[in-house]
Write a protein that holds these residues in place. Structure first.
Motif, PDB file in Angstrom:
ATOM      1  N   PHE A   1       0.827  -1.279  -0.084  1.00  0.00           N
ATOM      2  CA  PHE A   1      -0.040  -0.063   0.060  1.00  0.00           C
ATOM      3  C   PHE A   1       0.891   1.255   0.156  1.00  0.00           C
ATOM      4  O   PHE A   1       0.726   2.074  -0.610  1.00  0.00           O
ATOM      5  N   CYS A   2       1.856   1.367   0.689  1.00  0.00           N
ATOM      6  CA  CYS A   2       2.770   2.512   0.893  1.00  0.00           C
ATOM      7  C   CYS A   2       3.202   2.765  -0.257  1.00  0.00           C
ATOM      8  O   CYS A   2       3.549   3.687  -1.065  1.00  0.00           O
ATOM      9  N   MET A   3       3.897   1.578  -1.011  1.00  0.00           N
ATOM     10  CA  MET A   3       4.722   1.823  -2.225  1.00  0.00           C
ATOM     11  C   MET A   3       3.528   2.223  -3.402  1.00  0.00           C
ATOM     12  O   MET A   3       4.077   2.877  -4.339  1.00  0.00           O
TER      13      MET A   3
ATOM     14  N   TYR B   1      -9.586   3.639   0.103  1.00  0.00           N
ATOM     15  CA  TYR B   1      -8.442   3.322  -0.793  1.00  0.00           C
ATOM     16  C   TYR B   1      -7.689   2.315   0.088  1.00  0.00           C
ATOM     17  O   TYR B   1      -7.213   1.196  -0.871  1.00  0.00           O
ATOM     18  N   LEU B   2      -7.512   2.197   1.304  1.00  0.00           N
ATOM     19  CA  LEU B   2      -6.865   1.024   2.253  1.00  0.00           C
ATOM     20  C   LEU B   2      -7.908  -0.131   1.846  1.00  0.00           C
ATOM     21  O   LEU B   2      -7.153  -1.205   1.897  1.00  0.00           O
TER      22      LEU B   2
ATOM     23  N   ARG C   1      -8.682  -1.157  -0.655  1.00  0.00           N
ATOM     24  CA  ARG C   1      -8.198  -1.939  -1.844  1.00  0.00           C
ATOM     25  C   ARG C   1      -7.065  -3.190  -1.528  1.00  0.00           C
ATOM     26  O   ARG C   1      -6.711  -3.798  -2.382  1.00  0.00           O
ATOM     27  N   TYR C   2      -6.663  -3.151  -0.216  1.00  0.00           N
ATOM     28  CA  TYR C   2      -5.597  -3.845   0.358  1.00  0.00           C
ATOM     29  C   TYR C   2      -5.955  -4.943   1.232  1.00  0.00           C
ATOM     30  O   TYR C   2      -6.710  -4.343   2.178  1.00  0.00           O
ATOM     31  N   PRO C   3      -5.338  -5.922   1.184  1.00  0.00           N
ATOM     32  CA  PRO C   3      -5.914  -6.884   2.403  1.00  0.00           C
ATOM     33  C   PRO C   3      -5.113  -6.625   3.680  1.00  0.00           C
ATOM     34  O   PRO C   3      -4.537  -7.461   4.098  1.00  0.00           O
ATOM     35  N   LEU C   4      -5.126  -5.537   4.232  1.00  0.00           N
ATOM     36  CA  LEU C   4      -4.540  -5.085   5.510  1.00  0.00           C
ATOM     37  C   LEU C   4      -5.474  -5.568   6.677  1.00  0.00           C
ATOM     38  O   LEU C   4      -6.665  -5.844   6.588  1.00  0.00           O
ATOM     39  N   THR C   5      -4.646  -5.717   7.648  1.00  0.00           N
ATOM     40  CA  THR C   5      -5.441  -5.986   8.849  1.00  0.00           C
ATOM     41  C   THR C   5      -6.402  -4.829   9.328  1.00  0.00           C
ATOM     42  O   THR C   5      -6.043  -3.837   9.056  1.00  0.00           O
ATOM     43  N   ASP C   6      -7.338  -5.072  10.510  1.00  0.00           N
ATOM     44  CA  ASP C   6      -8.229  -3.664  10.797  1.00  0.00           C
ATOM     45  C   ASP C   6      -6.927  -2.973  11.616  1.00  0.00           C
ATOM     46  O   ASP C   6      -7.159  -1.811  11.567  1.00  0.00           O
ATOM     47  N   ALA C   7      -6.176  -3.601  12.454  1.00  0.00           N
ATOM     48  CA  ALA C   7      -5.262  -2.866  13.266  1.00  0.00           C
ATOM     49  C   ALA C   7      -4.119  -2.002  12.385  1.00  0.00           C
ATOM     50  O   ALA C   7      -3.941  -0.827  12.322  1.00  0.00           O
ATOM     51  N   GLN C   8      -3.790  -2.489  11.143  1.00  0.00           N
ATOM     52  CA  GLN C   8      -3.048  -1.867  10.158  1.00  0.00           C
ATOM     53  C   GLN C   8      -3.543  -0.632   9.531  1.00  0.00           C
ATOM     54  O   GLN C   8      -3.431   0.515   9.318  1.00  0.00           O
ATOM     55  N   LYS C   9      -5.026  -0.639   9.189  1.00  0.00           N
ATOM     56  CA  LYS C   9      -5.840   0.045   8.682  1.00  0.00           C
ATOM     57  C   LYS C   9      -5.800   1.318   9.738  1.00  0.00           C
ATOM     58  O   LYS C   9      -5.695   2.645   9.399  1.00  0.00           O
ATOM     59  N   GLN C  10      -6.268   1.152  11.005  1.00  0.00           N
ATOM     60  CA  GLN C  10      -6.506   2.022  12.011  1.00  0.00           C
ATOM     61  C   GLN C  10      -5.044   2.704  11.972  1.00  0.00           C
ATOM     62  O   GLN C  10      -5.061   4.238  12.511  1.00  0.00           O
TER      63      GLN C  10
END
Length: 130
Positions: free
Chosen positions: A31-33, A51-52, A54-63
């Motif tokens: 996501f960062c890249m 936008y977030l 779009r990526y399979p991030l964890t809830d903790a990562q999104k927050q």
């Protein structure tokens, strides 16, 4: 803070970015890249949550992204070299982003670094301090 279970896991305040952390943060760092692309930065700024998604991030990562909690992002597998892409979207310098992980203002952080950085005292392996 350190979620590693290796022989270097007892360094106070340090999370070593190793293979395990790279796997943990792979999608976060991807996501960062993506923010290297101007259109992606604009899309992120318009609706960060969408936008977030779009990526399979964890809830903790999104927050942590939404809160710009760089310390937590590192603990969740983020690599600082990728994470500063987020702060760049906000118009912040690398020093400003990194200073949020300290108890220093940006200027105090810069002064500390200009004067040789943090002392290693108290920042070595815990087993060496006993």
């Amino acid at each position: 803070m350190n979620s590693n279970n290796n022989n270097y896991s007892d360094i106070p305040g340090t999370t070593v970015f190793d293979g395990n952390m790279a796997r943990k943060g792979f999608h976060l760092n991807q996501f960062c890249m993506s923010l290297m692309n101007a259109a992606n930065r604009e899309s992120f700024k318009q609706n960060e949550s969408a936008y977030l998604d779009r990526y399979p991030l964890t809830d903790a990562q999104k927050q942590a992204v939404l809160a710009r909690d760089f310390t937590q992002l590192i603990a969740l597998g983020g690599n600082i070299y990728y994470l500063v892409k987020i702060s760049s979207c906000d118009g912040l310098s690398v020093a400003a982003a990194v200073s949020t992980m300290t108890d220093l203002s940006t200027e105090e952080y810069l002064d500390m670094m200009r004067n040789g950085g943090r002392s290693p005292e108290g920042n070595r392996y815990l087993k060496e301090q006993q």
